[in-house]
Design an enzyme around this catalytic site. Structure first.
Site, mmCIF file in Angstrom:
data_model
loop_
_atom_site.group_PDB
_atom_site.id
_atom_site.type_symbol
_atom_site.label_atom_id
_atom_site.label_comp_id
_atom_site.label_asym_id
_atom_site.label_seq_id
_atom_site.Cartn_x
_atom_site.Cartn_y
_atom_site.Cartn_z
ATOM 1 N N ASP A 9 0.864 -1.182 0.000
ATOM 2 C CA ASP A 9 0.000 0.000 0.000
ATOM 3 C C ASP A 9 0.893 1.222 0.000
ATOM 4 O O ASP A 9 1.917 1.243 0.710
ATOM 5 C CB ASP A 9 -0.918 -0.008 1.231
ATOM 6 C CG ASP A 9 -2.102 0.938 1.094
ATOM 7 O OD1 ASP A 9 -1.873 2.136 0.772
ATOM 8 O OD2 ASP A 9 -3.239 0.496 1.291
ATOM 9 N N ASP A 10 0.540 2.229 -0.772
ATOM 10 C CA ASP A 10 1.381 3.429 -0.830
ATOM 11 C C ASP A 10 1.168 4.338 0.375
ATOM 12 O O ASP A 10 1.945 5.278 0.582
ATOM 13 C CB ASP A 10 1.117 4.209 -2.125
ATOM 14 C CG ASP A 10 -0.325 4.682 -2.229
ATOM 15 O OD1 ASP A 10 -1.229 3.853 -1.982
ATOM 16 O OD2 ASP A 10 -0.549 5.852 -2.569
ATOM 17 N N ASP A 53 -2.898 -3.347 -2.516
ATOM 18 C CA ASP A 53 -3.746 -2.188 -2.789
ATOM 19 C C ASP A 53 -3.842 -1.985 -4.300
ATOM 20 O O ASP A 53 -2.926 -2.339 -5.052
ATOM 21 C CB ASP A 53 -3.142 -0.949 -2.116
ATOM 22 C CG ASP A 53 -4.057 0.257 -2.216
ATOM 23 O OD1 ASP A 53 -5.290 0.066 -2.254
ATOM 24 O OD2 ASP A 53 -3.539 1.386 -2.279
ATOM 25 N N MET A 55 -5.015 1.204 -5.931
ATOM 26 C CA MET A 55 -4.652 2.569 -6.343
ATOM 27 C C MET A 55 -3.295 2.946 -5.765
ATOM 28 O O MET A 55 -3.169 3.300 -4.607
ATOM 29 C CB MET A 55 -5.724 3.553 -5.884
ATOM 30 C CG MET A 55 -7.133 3.194 -6.356
ATOM 31 S SD MET A 55 -7.257 3.110 -8.155
ATOM 32 C CE MET A 55 -7.010 4.843 -8.559
ATOM 33 N N ASP A 321 13.481 -67.835 -15.887
ATOM 34 C CA ASP A 321 14.375 -67.436 -16.976
ATOM 35 C C ASP A 321 13.785 -67.932 -18.298
ATOM 36 O O ASP A 321 13.365 -69.095 -18.398
ATOM 37 C CB ASP A 321 15.763 -68.033 -16.769
ATOM 38 C CG ASP A 321 16.799 -67.382 -17.671
ATOM 39 O OD1 ASP A 321 17.308 -66.321 -17.288
ATOM 40 O OD2 ASP A 321 17.068 -67.940 -18.755
ATOM 41 N N ILE A 322 13.713 -67.048 -19.293
ATOM 42 C CA ILE A 322 13.233 -67.458 -20.617
ATOM 43 C C ILE A 322 14.325 -68.289 -21.283
ATOM 44 O O ILE A 322 15.477 -67.845 -21.396
ATOM 45 C CB ILE A 322 12.876 -66.237 -21.484
ATOM 46 C CG1 ILE A 322 11.755 -65.432 -20.824
ATOM 47 C CG2 ILE A 322 12.450 -66.687 -22.882
ATOM 48 C CD1 ILE A 322 11.381 -64.176 -21.579
ATOM 49 N N ASN A 329 16.848 -62.970 -29.876
ATOM 50 C CA ASN A 329 17.406 -61.670 -30.263
ATOM 51 C C ASN A 329 18.320 -61.796 -31.484
ATOM 52 O O ASN A 329 18.268 -60.983 -32.408
ATOM 53 C CB ASN A 329 18.202 -61.069 -29.095
ATOM 54 C CG ASN A 329 17.314 -60.313 -28.122
ATOM 55 O OD1 ASN A 329 16.233 -59.856 -28.479
ATOM 56 N ND2 ASN A 329 17.781 -60.180 -26.891
ATOM 57 N N ASP A 338 12.094 -57.600 -27.664
ATOM 58 C CA ASP A 338 11.334 -56.755 -26.736
ATOM 59 C C ASP A 338 9.847 -57.097 -26.779
ATOM 60 O O ASP A 338 9.166 -57.122 -25.744
ATOM 61 C CB ASP A 338 11.532 -55.279 -27.075
ATOM 62 C CG ASP A 338 12.919 -54.772 -26.693
ATOM 63 O OD1 ASP A 338 13.637 -55.503 -25.981
ATOM 64 O OD2 ASP A 338 13.269 -53.650 -27.098
ATOM 65 N N GLU A 364 16.261 -61.244 -19.327
ATOM 66 C CA GLU A 364 15.139 -62.161 -19.527
ATOM 67 C C GLU A 364 14.816 -62.939 -18.252
ATOM 68 O O GLU A 364 14.169 -63.983 -18.292
ATOM 69 C CB GLU A 364 15.446 -63.133 -20.666
ATOM 70 C CG GLU A 364 16.563 -64.125 -20.389
ATOM 71 C CD GLU A 364 17.949 -63.582 -20.738
ATOM 72 O OE1 GLU A 364 18.860 -64.399 -20.921
ATOM 73 O OE2 GLU A 364 18.106 -62.346 -20.840
#
Length: 450
Positions: A9-10, A53, A55, A321-322, A329, A338, A364
């Site tokens: 505020d002024d 404020d 103004m 395990d795969i 791959n 993937d 894997e």
């Protein structure tokens, strides 16, 4: 609730008066005599709220607010404009500049502190979301450009609700209801709820409290309609968690400005929450397969073993395990590999209970954790997974034969005194036996030990 408040505020007398009021309520108070000083202090001291404020010489409150909201470092600081101006156009101008509310001089202490505490509660939540966002992501904070949204308007009767909804024009879509039970049921489908709490025949505050207490609608912004001179209801509404209030007679422009502010704020908070959820999920999930990652699986296995040691339920684990995955791959390429891992993971999950935990252990190799399961039950589950994987080949690149995939698995049940390494060492030994015995089979570590 204490916080740092910047009073702008002024006129020094006005600043001193607000400082005295705020200090009496244990707020820390900063002062600025004009807009430029406000912008500097907001950057350097990061206040929790600004009482601004309108103004003032130099740049007025409207322009100061716009600049605050344009700066990333200060845009999230709530701004309440404190002014002698009380014209419709001034309120709308302030709200469109980013102000959170207007208080008219002379400032009523009850209204002031109700509004301040309400905005500080909101800022506390938003600051926590922003902090977690910064901790987990380097991505810039999201913008919230939404202007419209779906609004649920609740009144004491159908005609009153319809009249209130009619005040909202495009780009809002409004639905009017007068049954509080229906409103509570529908609330989760909307971006904002406007509740008329000014009618004594309708307990709108109870509806607000119900919506706030329900986990599904707790984050829904609520705008309450009050009578201009009903300070008590306004304060109670804010204390109950209502986000904003608007006084009768309702101006359509002010209603739209307040609605936009609440919907934009909700969109911003929802985006932060969604990103936080995503980042938390990324911290525990394997990005390729969607299964949990190694770290999460080991932490859950540790918890299960702690429970067993305290006399709780049994726990078993399987290492999978795969078979000959490197050959896949090398033959078909890593993209096909993937795809096989993703398909494999989907089949694996389809054979498990909701309480079972599946994780990619690396490459894997996978781990399954079976809370509450003895080795026999774990063997049955691992066998179901093995059969599901071997039952149908996986797709290959066009022109190539489908890929037959099998797995080998070792299963072990935790013994009293086991730690994670002990349990997994037995499961790994059983897995080795499964692979050495021809693959595509499940081996029980207990049976092997015998």
């Amino acid at each position: 609730m204490s916080a740092r408040v910047l009073v702008v505020d002024d006129i020094e007398t006005n600043r001193r008066l607000l400082e005295a009021r705020l200090s009496a309520e244990y707020f820390e108070v900063l002062q600025a005599a004009d807009g430029h000083e406000c912008l500097k202090l907001a950057q350097s001291h990061e206040p929790d709220l600004i009482l601004l404020d309108v103004m003032m010489p130099g740049i007025d409150g409207f322009e100061t607010c716009r600049r605050l909201k344009a700066e990333p470092a200060t845009r999230h600081i709530p701004v309440v404009m404190v002014t002698a101006l009380d014209q419709r156009s001034d309120r709308i101008r302030g709200l469109e500049a980013g102000a959170d509310d207007f208080l008219t001089k002379p400032v009523d202490d009850v209204a002031l502190f109700a509004r301040v505490r309400s905005l500080l509660r909101l800022k506390l939540v938003m600051d926590e979301l922003r902090l977690r966002h910064r901790e987990r992501e380097c991505e810039a904070e999201p913008d919230a450009p939404l202007q419209g949204g779906a609004v649920l308007v609740v009144g004491a009767d159908a005609p009153g609700a319809e009249r209130l909804a009619a005040r909202l024009c495009e780009p809002f879509t409004a639905r009017a209801v007068s049954d509080p039970r229906e409103a509570a049921y529908l609330a989760g489908e909307f971006d904002l709820m406007i509740v008329d709490v000014s009618n004594p025949r309708f307990d709108g505050l109870r509806l607000c409290a119900r919506v706030r207490s329900d986990a599904a609608t707790r984050q829904l912004p609520i705008l309450a309609v009050v009578e201009a001179d009903d300070r008590r209801t306004m304060v109670r509404a804010l204390d109950l968690g209502v986000n904003d209030v608007i006084a009768r007679p309702i101006d359509a422009g002010e209603l739209a400005a307040r609605a936009r502010t609440q919907i934009r704020r909700k969109a911003y908070a929802d985006t932060l929450r969604d990103r936080l959820d995503e980042s938390l999920e990324m911290a525990v999930k394997d990005p390729l397969t969607g299964l949990f990652n190694r770290r999460y699986a080991l932490s859950r296995l540790n918890q299960a073993l702690d429970g067993l040691a305290a006399g709780g339920e049994p726990v078993s684990a399987a290492l999978i395990d795969i078979d000959h995955f490197k050959r896949i791959n090398d033959t078909f390429g890593h993209a096909t590999g993937d795809a096989v891992l993703k398909g494999f993971s989907a089949r694996l999950m389809s054979e498990l209970r909701a309480v079972d935990i599946a994780a990619r252990f690396g490459g894997e190799e996978f781990i399954l954790i079976f809370p509450g399961a003895q080795v026999r039950e774990a063997m049955e589950a691992a066998e179901r997974v093995r059969a599901a994987v071997a039952r149908e080949p996986f797709p290959a690149p066009e022109g190539r034969e489908a890929i037959l995939v099998t797995l080998s698995a070792g299963v072990a049940e935790a013994r009293p005194g086991d730690d994670v390494e002990d349990l997994l060492a037995r499961a790994d030994s059983a897995l080795y036996e499964a692979k050495a015995s021809g693959r595509n089979q499940v081996v029980d570590a207990k049976k092997k030990a015998a």
